[in-house]
Scaffold this active site. Sequence first.
Site, short mmCIF file in Angstrom:
data_model
loop_
_atom_site.label_atom_id
_atom_site.label_comp_id
_atom_site.label_asym_id
_atom_site.label_seq_id
_atom_site.Cartn_x
_atom_site.Cartn_y
_atom_site.Cartn_z
CG ASP A 1 -10.31 3.99 -1.19
OD1 ASP A 1 -10.46 2.70 -1.14
OD2 ASP A 1 -8.99 4.34 -1.38
CD1 TRP B 1 -1.71 -2.20 2.18
CD2 TRP B 1 -2.60 -1.60 0.32
NE1 TRP B 1 -2.62 -3.28 1.97
CE2 TRP B 1 -3.19 -3.08 0.34
CE3 TRP B 1 -3.52 -0.87 -0.98
CZ2 TRP B 1 -4.21 -3.62 -0.07
CZ3 TRP B 1 -4.32 -1.71 -1.46
CH2 TRP B 1 -4.65 -3.03 -1.19
N GLY C 1 -13.21 1.27 2.09
CA GLY C 1 -12.16 1.10 1.33
C GLY C 1 -12.67 0.70 -0.19
N GLY C 2 -13.69 1.28 -0.54
CA GLY C 2 -14.37 1.07 -1.85
C GLY C 2 -13.59 1.27 -3.31
CB SER D 1 -6.94 5.50 6.42
OG SER D 1 -6.55 4.19 6.97
CG PHE D 2 -9.99 0.76 5.41
CD1 PHE D 2 -8.66 0.22 6.24
CD2 PHE D 2 -10.13 0.68 4.34
CE1 PHE D 2 -7.82 -0.34 5.39
CE2 PHE D 2 -8.95 -0.32 3.57
CZ PHE D 2 -7.98 -0.82 4.17
CG HIS E 1 -8.52 -10.99 0.76
ND1 HIS E 1 -8.73 -11.65 -0.52
CD2 HIS E 1 -8.30 -9.84 0.31
CE1 HIS E 1 -8.82 -10.92 -1.43
NE2 HIS E 1 -8.93 -9.74 -0.72
#
Length: 326
Positions: free
Chosen positions: A199, A132, A176-177, A221-222, A240
């Site tokens: 997001d 990331w 976070g789409g 940020s999530f 995941h």
Amino acid sequence: MDPSDANTLRRMAGLATPMALRVAVTLGLPDRLLDDAATADRLAEELDVSPVALDLLLGHLATLGVVERTSAGYRTTEFGAHLCAGADGGFTNLLLRLDSAAGRAELAFVELAHSIATGQAAYPRRYGRDFWADLAEQPHLRETFDRQMTLRFHEQIPQIVAGFDWSRFTTIVDVGGGPGTLLAAILTAHPRLRGHLVDVTADARRTLRHLDDRAEVTVRSFFDPLPAGADAYLLSDILHNWDDEHAHRILARCAEAARPAGRVLVIEPVGGRAGTDMDLAMLVIHGGRERRVDEFRELAAPHGLVLDTVTDLTGQRCLLEFASAG
């Protein structure tokens, strides 16, 4: 050992073929040779690469049936055309390019032994920072990643929209789409539903702008506090990508925002139903994995979330719905 078995194992373990395909795609060879055959010397001059080395690459691609030799030089075969940028919406081409987020990430597999020994991602070991952070530092990687997500979901989105009763909710937060493709499809199918996408980039504003005032985008940020009070908080292919420590942080934010009556919806491949290669990919790239249903249940429990239902959406993904235990 049967000699044929030994040969099969060597072929399975060999790196020449997968790397040859990736380099061919990165150089644009399948597209370049689709309608206009060319010699290795001519191609090498166009691409500014070694003619001798390129001829070796093309020779191997010919044995794979990706290109064929003609009197005018090499030409892409019908089979090789599947590697072109326009094939299957460009998904395969994008995954194999060494200058894309996916192609770069898969090179971390050379450090698989490190991940197996430590349980940690190999990506930072290879590149000096996590996946990331790499995307944040290199905008072209972020762009290819978002395009990859859009292409990957393209065929599954209708099934995801149709396979679950989204009309139960009036407000949904897509956590976070990314580019907002899934949220846009859900809102389009349900005109009474309002959506809010969170997001770290604002790319979704372009995707959601046709929905007038029913969609909102927050650049955040999530791992930070989420907009509170929505009926549902959606995590699509998020958990995941993270190890347990970070997955707990994400779920904690969702549970915090959803209380007392909101639902947390997790769409992901489920361990035991997804391919084992994806388990290793999630480990090597992110330090994550495709969790099994019981693992999701255990992951959510400390945050006061109880698994209510598991719905099969596609051949690859399930929706796990969590409710507050309180």
